[in-house]
Motif scaffolding. Structure first.
Motif, short mmCIF file in Angstrom:
data_model
loop_
_atom_site.label_atom_id
_atom_site.label_comp_id
_atom_site.label_asym_id
_atom_site.label_seq_id
_atom_site.Cartn_x
_atom_site.Cartn_y
_atom_site.Cartn_z
N HIS A 97 0.83 -1.20 0.00
CA HIS A 97 0.00 0.00 0.00
C HIS A 97 0.87 1.26 0.00
N TYR A 98 1.92 1.26 0.79
CA TYR A 98 2.80 2.43 0.86
C TYR A 98 3.39 2.74 -0.51
N PHE A 101 0.69 4.02 -2.92
CA PHE A 101 0.35 5.43 -2.68
C PHE A 101 1.46 6.35 -3.19
N GLN A 102 2.71 5.95 -2.98
CA GLN A 102 3.83 6.74 -3.48
C GLN A 102 3.78 6.86 -5.00
N TYR A 103 3.53 5.74 -5.67
CA TYR A 103 3.51 5.75 -7.13
C TYR A 103 2.35 6.58 -7.67
N PHE A 104 1.16 6.37 -7.12
CA PHE A 104 0.00 7.07 -7.65
C PHE A 104 -0.04 8.54 -7.25
N SER A 105 0.75 8.94 -6.26
CA SER A 105 0.84 10.37 -5.95
C SER A 105 1.79 11.07 -6.92
N ASP A 106 2.72 10.33 -7.50
CA ASP A 106 3.67 10.91 -8.46
C ASP A 106 3.18 10.84 -9.90
N TYR A 108 0.04 10.41 -12.61
CA TYR A 108 -1.41 10.57 -12.71
C TYR A 108 -2.04 9.38 -13.41
N VAL A 114 -6.96 3.69 -10.60
CA VAL A 114 -6.36 3.53 -9.26
C VAL A 114 -7.22 2.58 -8.43
#
Length: 190
Positions: A97-98, A101-106, A108, A114
């Motif tokens: 999950h971490y 979240f890191q990938y999808f915050s960087d 789009y 998602v």
């Protein structure tokens, strides 16, 4: 609005209860379905890496999580909460999950993409294992039961009758006590 939320909550609870009952009833079929889900997840991860360009760390951690979950499947439906496989699975789900979240915050991606990734790759298989935790309670004893140590007899019936009995729940004991007060029964004499 409050009634709708209550209705949705009760509908989800009923669905989870129904799924748990189905998993308890058909443990062999559930094992096969979870195996197919794990293989499908591996295929999805490779597809995301090859066709969508997902980073190898995200895909690698997801694949390693699936390998550990295959280890849980070996003793299914007997899943011990203190086993290293189960603990490692829980830790890897959080790590996965971490990184997601890191990938999808960087990078789009649309909300549906998602949500699809989280549902298919991160939530579906651990959720199925979570629902099936109670499935081993009603399964007849077998030689697959990991509770047998090497010093125990491998006679499954004697192990179940002597050492494998579950502790009775407090609620069941209270209800049986109330039943005995209301409707006294005769004791059997041999």
């Amino acid at each position: 609005m409050a009634m709708q939320i209550l209705f949705v909550t009760l509908a989800i609870a009923a669905a989870l209860y129904y799924l748990a009952e189905i998993i308890e009833e058909y443990t062999v079929m559930t094992r096969k379905i979870v195996r197919v889900m794990l293989i499908s997840s591996v295929v999805v991860y490779f597809g995301l890496w090859i066709f969508e360009g997902f980073p190898f760390t995200l895909v690698g951690i997801g694949l390693f999580t699936n390998v550990v979950e295959f280890g849980l499947l070996r003793t299914f439906p007997f899943i011990e909460l203190t086993s290293p496989n189960f603990i490692l699975t829980v830790v890897l789900v959080f790590v996965n999950h971490y990184f997601a979240f890191q990938y999808f915050s960087d990078v789009y991606h649309s909300f549906t993409e998602v949500l699809s990734y989280f549902t298919l790759c991160l939530w579906l298989i651990p959720f199925t294992f979570f629902i099936s935790l109670s499935a081993s309670d009603n399964v007849l004893p077998s030689t697959m039961q990991p509770l047998l140590s090497k010093s125990d007899d491998h006679d499954v019936l004697s192990h179940y009758m002597i050492k494998g009995k579950k502790k009775r729940s407090v609620l069941l004991t209270v209800f049986e006590g109330c039943k005995d007060l209301v409707v006294p029964s005769r004791s059997k004499r041999f």
